[in-house]
Structure formats: structure tokens, C-alpha cells
Design a protein around this motif. Structure first.
Motif, PDB file in Angstrom:
ATOM      1  N   SER A 198      -8.231  -1.604  17.923  1.00 36.60           N
ATOM      2  CA  SER A 198      -7.876  -0.274  17.439  1.00 36.60           C
ATOM      3  C   SER A 198      -6.499  -0.309  16.786  1.00 36.60           C
ATOM      4  O   SER A 198      -5.738  -1.257  16.946  1.00 36.60           O
ATOM      5  CB  SER A 198      -7.882   0.729  18.592  1.00 36.60           C
ATOM      6  N   ALA A 199      -6.190   0.743  16.068  1.00 39.28           N
ATOM      7  CA  ALA A 199      -4.941   0.890  15.313  1.00 39.28           C
ATOM      8  C   ALA A 199      -4.978  -0.015  14.084  1.00 39.28           C
ATOM      9  O   ALA A 199      -5.952  -0.719  13.819  1.00 39.28           O
ATOM     10  CB  ALA A 199      -3.722   0.618  16.170  1.00 39.28           C
ATOM     11  N   ASN A 200      -3.918   0.027  13.324  1.00 44.90           N
ATOM     12  CA  ASN A 200      -3.859  -0.685  12.057  1.00 44.90           C
ATOM     13  C   ASN A 200      -2.875  -1.843  12.188  1.00 44.90           C
ATOM     14  O   ASN A 200      -1.715  -1.639  12.552  1.00 44.90           O
ATOM     15  CB  ASN A 200      -3.417   0.298  10.962  1.00 44.90           C
TER      16      ASN A 200
ATOM     17  N   PHE B 174      -0.920  -3.171  -1.369  1.00 41.31           N
ATOM     18  CA  PHE B 174      -1.296  -2.782  -0.013  1.00 41.31           C
ATOM     19  C   PHE B 174      -2.798  -2.550   0.092  1.00 41.31           C
ATOM     20  O   PHE B 174      -3.404  -1.886  -0.752  1.00 41.31           O
ATOM     21  CB  PHE B 174      -0.560  -1.496   0.389  1.00 41.31           C
ATOM     22  N   ASN B 175      -3.394  -3.095   1.135  1.00 38.40           N
ATOM     23  CA  ASN B 175      -4.810  -2.874   1.431  1.00 38.40           C
ATOM     24  C   ASN B 175      -4.895  -2.057   2.718  1.00 38.40           C
ATOM     25  O   ASN B 175      -4.458  -2.517   3.771  1.00 38.40           O
ATOM     26  CB  ASN B 175      -5.531  -4.212   1.612  1.00 38.40           C
ATOM     27  N   PRO B 176      -5.447  -0.824   2.653  1.00 36.56           N
ATOM     28  CA  PRO B 176      -5.442   0.048   3.839  1.00 36.56           C
ATOM     29  C   PRO B 176      -6.414  -0.356   4.939  1.00 36.56           C
ATOM     30  O   PRO B 176      -6.413   0.252   6.007  1.00 36.56           O
ATOM     31  CB  PRO B 176      -5.818   1.415   3.252  1.00 36.56           C
TER      32      PRO B 176
ATOM     33  N   ASN C   7      -1.000  -6.945   5.602  1.00 37.32           N
ATOM     34  CA  ASN C   7      -0.068  -6.671   4.515  1.00 37.32           C
ATOM     35  C   ASN C   7       1.347  -7.023   4.964  1.00 37.32           C
ATOM     36  O   ASN C   7       1.648  -7.053   6.161  1.00 37.32           O
ATOM     37  CB  ASN C   7      -0.121  -5.191   4.135  1.00 37.32           C
ATOM     38  N   SER C   8       2.219  -7.240   4.010  1.00 36.53           N
ATOM     39  CA  SER C   8       3.622  -7.466   4.371  1.00 36.53           C
ATOM     40  C   SER C   8       4.252  -6.132   4.755  1.00 36.53           C
ATOM     41  O   SER C   8       3.767  -5.062   4.373  1.00 36.53           O
ATOM     42  CB  SER C   8       4.379  -8.083   3.194  1.00 36.53           C
ATOM     43  N   ASN C   9       5.334  -6.192   5.511  1.00 40.53           N
ATOM     44  CA  ASN C   9       6.021  -4.963   5.914  1.00 40.53           C
ATOM     45  C   ASN C   9       6.512  -4.175   4.703  1.00 40.53           C
ATOM     46  O   ASN C   9       6.478  -2.940   4.692  1.00 40.53           O
ATOM     47  CB  ASN C   9       7.194  -5.293   6.836  1.00 40.53           C
TER      48      ASN C   9
END
Length: 544
Positions: A282-284, A421-423, A429-431
Motif C-alpha cells: 500500500s501507499a506510493n 514522473f510516473n504516478p 521515481n527520483s525525489n
């Protein structure tokens, strides 16, 4: 010889502590009048509470009973099941007998925890669940005549839009009245709400404001009931406020509910199923990685909890603990208490949980119909004002300095990074890409909120995250600007120390460091404008 209490303490200190508190109820009617059952999802939870009360010497389902049993719903899933749960409870003879003596049924909705799990769109689920419960009262009275004196009370947790600066806090009762009428309820009981943290200072200090708050809450409750109940001739005691002539109020309220449904789905797409604590995916991943660098230490030290066992809270801090040991190796933002999540998001400079998924919801509405929805739905107006407040408090200069350790890039670099950015929540993704995407996302939300509030296209030039609040509610914007300018040093000091600790995880936090970080947290504390909860400008302008 060991007593029963000794045996229980030996078996489980937590159980012994809880049981000990339950035994105190009968000695102080003023302090103990509600037993709130967290995450109530089954009748078994309520019956177990009855059993504990009975075992600890309290009266249950008897004339002498002094305590109300309160269900607490903390997710959209629980909210959707709430009408079925309440029906099942009322059908239970023990619970029904308890209601007969107490004469009130209280349902509590955890505002901030539900939003943590399901996003801002959960706010409409909270409203809909409560409205359905209000509408069931006549059914209960008809089926069980002994409940003829029963009232239903909505109990609001402290994270509602109104209670976070989106409007007058005491309007919770007014909103509940609107919800009751939308679902054709014939009456409603007094609305209850929790007051905590900064809300205590804002609403009860000084004494003149405290008196105003209490008077307003009583008046709003009376007014909500008077607007909901009908005279024998079918007329309202007090005519409810309606949308302006020519506007379909119900249609637009339903439109806002549908927009919130889109928001919930978008939030799920970003974050996954946060209702399942066993879901390790869960979460991203990108959000988790970015917010590992957020001001965890100062937030933890600034919010030492009275409930340290609840989702990662801390009660006390041992001196000479390392940064790594205090915050964890890779802390996950959403796997924490709601207050921790909200404060970490705020002190990071992003406030992103207050607008993530809002773009998708508003984008699903015809652009030229956004303001009509705003005019017709009080909940929509509170929602938009609260979002505008959050956008105003968002500071990506602070966010870049805190979590990246660099100054804010120029516009072209932000756009270039955001495009990468890929959601997808499992994407790495990088910060920099994640933060750049969040920044552009916030601007997209701000433009739609601006249109929704003002019914104007956002200007091409000089538009920023302050624009929706500054143009729609200038008094709140002025207050926030003063607060932001006064705590700027504290925010940058906290940011600088956070960046240092992120690069020195084995740094030892002694007494001096802990006190300094707590002081910086207090100085940098990012809160909504005080007047937001007390006195706001008119939220519904006349149609153009």
C-alpha cells in the motif's frame, strides 16, 4: 495470594490498564459518559464492550446506566457499512434496551483518519453515512415503540474541513442539519464534536471567545433542528436556506458527491488500499521515498502522544537516541497516526494530502459548472475554502530545501522533472521528479479551486498558490501571510536541521538537541488562520 487484578496485570498490562479505567466509570459521572469503540465494524465489538462494562461493575442496559456506547467509523468502507451496522445493533435486544434507557444513539466519524486512508473525497462519504443514519430514526421508532424518545446524534472527529480552518467550527451542527434534510430525516439530535490541539486555543482563549463559541454551538444546534423539523401543518419552524432561484440544489449536491467519489478512486490509484493494514504494497513508493526526508524528528518530538501505542505514536523519548532509531530506517508516511501524517505533510512544506486527488474530482465536473456546484453545496464551499487555505500554506521553497537539500529549481527544470514522473504507485521515481510533479499538480488544483470559488478563469500572469484564498477570502489570506512571515525563521531553521539529520542518521539526539528541535517545531508550526474557525467572509456570493 494474587488477586484477579494482579493476574490480569501479569497477563497484559494494557488490558489491566483499560479494565482499571472501566472500573472508575461508576465513581465519576461527569468524566465518564461515553465509551467510544475505535474502528467499529461489527456488532461483536459493541457487545464485547457491554461485556467489559458489566465485568468491571458498570450498569448496562439498565435504568441506572450512565454511559453511551459510541461507534467510531474510520474508513470509507466502515462508513458505507454503518447503516447496516446500526440496524443490526438496534435489532439486538441488549443494545436496544440500553438505548431505551439512554434515549440517544451516537455515531462518531473519524474525520482525519478517514481522509488519511481514503483521501479528501472521503469527506462526502462521511456526510452521506451520517445523513442515512439520521433518516433511519422513524424506521426504528416505528419498529420498536419503546424507542419513541430516541434521538440520533452525529459526533464529529476533529479533522473536518470546518474544524481545520474551512469555516466556523460551530457550523458542524448546521452542516449536519443540511445533511439530515437532504436525506429527508424529520429531526436530528445535538451535534457533538471533539476539540483538540490548536482548536482549543483558537476557540476557548480568551474567555470572551470561549463564551461566544459555546453560545454559537448551542444556537447552531437549535437552529439546525428548527430548520429540519416540521410543524403539524407541514411547514418548517425555521425556513431552511436554499440555493438561489434558478439553481438545482439537490442536483449540485449530488454532483459534489460524485466528484468526491472520483477523488476517492484517484487517491486509491495513487496510494492503494490503505484500509488493509496487512497490505505491504500500500501507499506510493515514490511518495514514501520522498517523505523519508521530511521533518520526522521535529514532528515526533513536537507531538509526543498520550496514545503512544496507536500507529507509531511516541509517549516519551529516551535521551541520547539516534535519528535512525527515533524515526526508523525508512518511515512510511501514511502508516502513522493521522496527526503525525498531517503534521509531516504540513511541515514538509507540501501539504499535499489536502489536495492530492482533488484535481481529478474537479476535472470530472464541467468547467463552467464548478461555481454553480460551489453556490449550491455548503459542503463544497467548506471543502474549497479549506483547500484554498492549504494551498496558501504550501511552500515549495521550503519543501525543496527540506527534502532535497537544494534551492528551488527554475520553472523550466520543474516542468522537465515533472514530465518524467510516473504516478504508478510501484514506480521508482527520483525525489526531484516526485516533488516537481507535486508542485505542478498543486498549481493545477489551485486553478480549478479559483474557478470554483470565483467563477473566473485564473489569470495568466501573477497566478500562484496564494491566489484562490487571496482573491476569494482576503481576510484569511492576510492572516495567513502574517503567520507565514512571522514563523519564516522557524521554518527555515527546522528545514536546515532536518536536512542535516537526513544526512547523519546516526547523529545522537541529546537533551539540548531535543529541546532545540521541539522549540523549532513550535516556532515553525504551520496552522490555519485562527479566525478561520471563528469569523469568515461570506462564502456564497450572489450569482453574476
Amino acid at each position: 495470594m494474587l488477586t484477579d487484578d494482579d493476574l490480569l496485570d501479569k497477563s497484559s498490562k494494557t488490558a489491566a490498564r483499560v479494565f482499571g479505567r472501566l472500573k472508575l466509570i461508576k465513581y465519576d459521572n461527569d468524566i465518564f459518559n461515553k465509551l467510544i469503540i475505535a474502528e467499529t465494524s461489527s456488532i461483536v465489538h459493541v457487545l464485547a464492550a457491554f461485556l467489559l462494562l458489566k465485568a468491571s461493575g458498570n450498569c448496562v442496559a439498565e435504568k441506572e446506566t450512565i454511559i453511551d456506547i459510541v461507534t467510531l467509523s474510520e474508513s470509507v468502507k466502515d462508513l458505507e457499512e454503518l447503516p447496516n451496522l446500526i440496524t443490526e445493533l438496534v435489532d439486538d435486544p441488549i443494545y436496544r434496551k440500553h438505548l431505551f434507557y439512554r434515549e440517544k444513539l451516537i455515531v462518531m466519524i473519524a474525520k482525519s483518519d478517514t481522509v488519511r486512508r481514503n483521501g479528501r473525497g472521503a469527506e462526502s462519504s462521511q456526510e452521506q453515512a451520517l445523513g442515512k443514519i439520521y433518516s433511519m430514526l422513524e424506521q426504528f421508532k416505528s419498529k420498536y415503540p419503546e424507542l419513541k424518545n430516541l434521538i440520533i446524534c452525529g459526533f464529529s472527529g476533529g479533522g473536518a474541513a470546518l474544524q481545520r480552518g474551512g469555516g466556523r467550527v460551530t457550523e458542524v451542527a448546521h452542516n449536519n442539519g443540511r445533511t439530515a434534510r437532504f436525506y429527508h430525516a424529520k429531526t436530528l439530535g445535538p451535534s457533538l464534536l471533539t476539540i483538540q490541539g490548536h482548536q482549543m486555543q483558537i476557540l476557548f482563549s480568551p474567555s470572551s471567545i470561549a463564551l461566544h463559541t459555546l453560545q454559537s454551538l448551542v444556537a447552531q444546534n437549535l437552529h439546525a433542528r428548527a430548520q429540519t423539523e416540521l410543524k403539524p401543518n407541514g411547514e418548517h419552524y425555521v425556513l431552511p436556506r436554499r440555493a438561489p432561484k434558478g439553481y438545482d440544489e439537490r442536483k449540485n449536491i449530488e454532483k459534489f458527491h460524485k466528484a468526491c467519489q472520483i477523488m476517492r478512486q484517484a487517491y486509491f490509484n495513487y496510494m492503494g488500499n490503505l484500509d488493509d493494514s496487512n497490505d505491504k504494497h500500500s501507499a506510493n513508493e515514490s511518495f514514501n521515498k520522498l517523505f523519508t526526508n521530511a521533518p520526522w524528528i521535529s514532528v515526533i518530538l513536537g507531538n509526543l502522544s498520550s496514545r503512544p501505542s496507536k500507529r507509531g505514536g511516541h509517549g516519551t523519548i529516551n535521551q541520547n537516541i539516534t535519528v535512525r532509531n527515533l524515526r526508523g530506517e525508512n518511515p512510511k508516511l501514511l502508516d502513522n497516526r493521522a496527526i503525525t501524517v498531517e503534521r509531516v505533510s504540513a511541515h514538509s512544506g507540501t501539504h499535499f494530502l489536502n489536495y492530492l486527488s482533488v484535481y481529478e474530482g474537479l476535472k470530472s465536473i464541467n468547467y463552467d459548472e464548478l461555481h454553480e456546484m460551489y453556490i449550491c453545496s455548503k459542503s463544497c464551499r467548506d471543502f474549497m475554502r479549506n483547500t484554498a487555505l492549504s494551498l496558501h500554506m504550501t511552500d515549495f521553497d521550503i519543501a525543496w530545501f527540506t527534502m532535497i537539500g537544494e534551492t528551488h529549481p527554475d520553472k523550466n527544470e520543474i516542468i522537465s522533472l515533472a514530465k518524467k514522473f510516473n504516478p504508478n504507485r510501484s514506480e521508482k521515481n527520483s525525489n526531484k521528479e516526485t516533488l516537481a510533479w507535486l508542485e505542478l499538480y498543486a498549481y493545477d488544483v489551485a486553478k480549478l479551486v479559483y474557478k470554483c470559488i470565483l467563477n473566473k478563469d485564473p489569470p495568466e500572469d501573477n497566478f500562484d498558490l496564494h491566489s484562490p484564498l487571496r482573491s476569494g477570502f482576503s481576510n484569511l489570506a492576510q492572516q495567513l501571510t502574517i503567520r507565514e512571515e512571522s514563523n519564516e525563521f522557524g521554518r527555515y531553521a527546522q528545514s536546515d536541521m532536518t536536512n542535516f539529520m537526513n544526512n547523519n542518521l546516526d547523529f545522537l539526539l541529546g537533551t539540548h538537541e531535543c529541546l532545540t528541535l521541539q522549540a523549532c517545531y513550535a516556532a515553525a508550526d504551520v496552522v490555519n488562520a485562527p479566525e478561520g474557525g471563528l469569523n469568515i467572509e461570506l462564502t456564497r456570493q450572489k450569482p453574476n
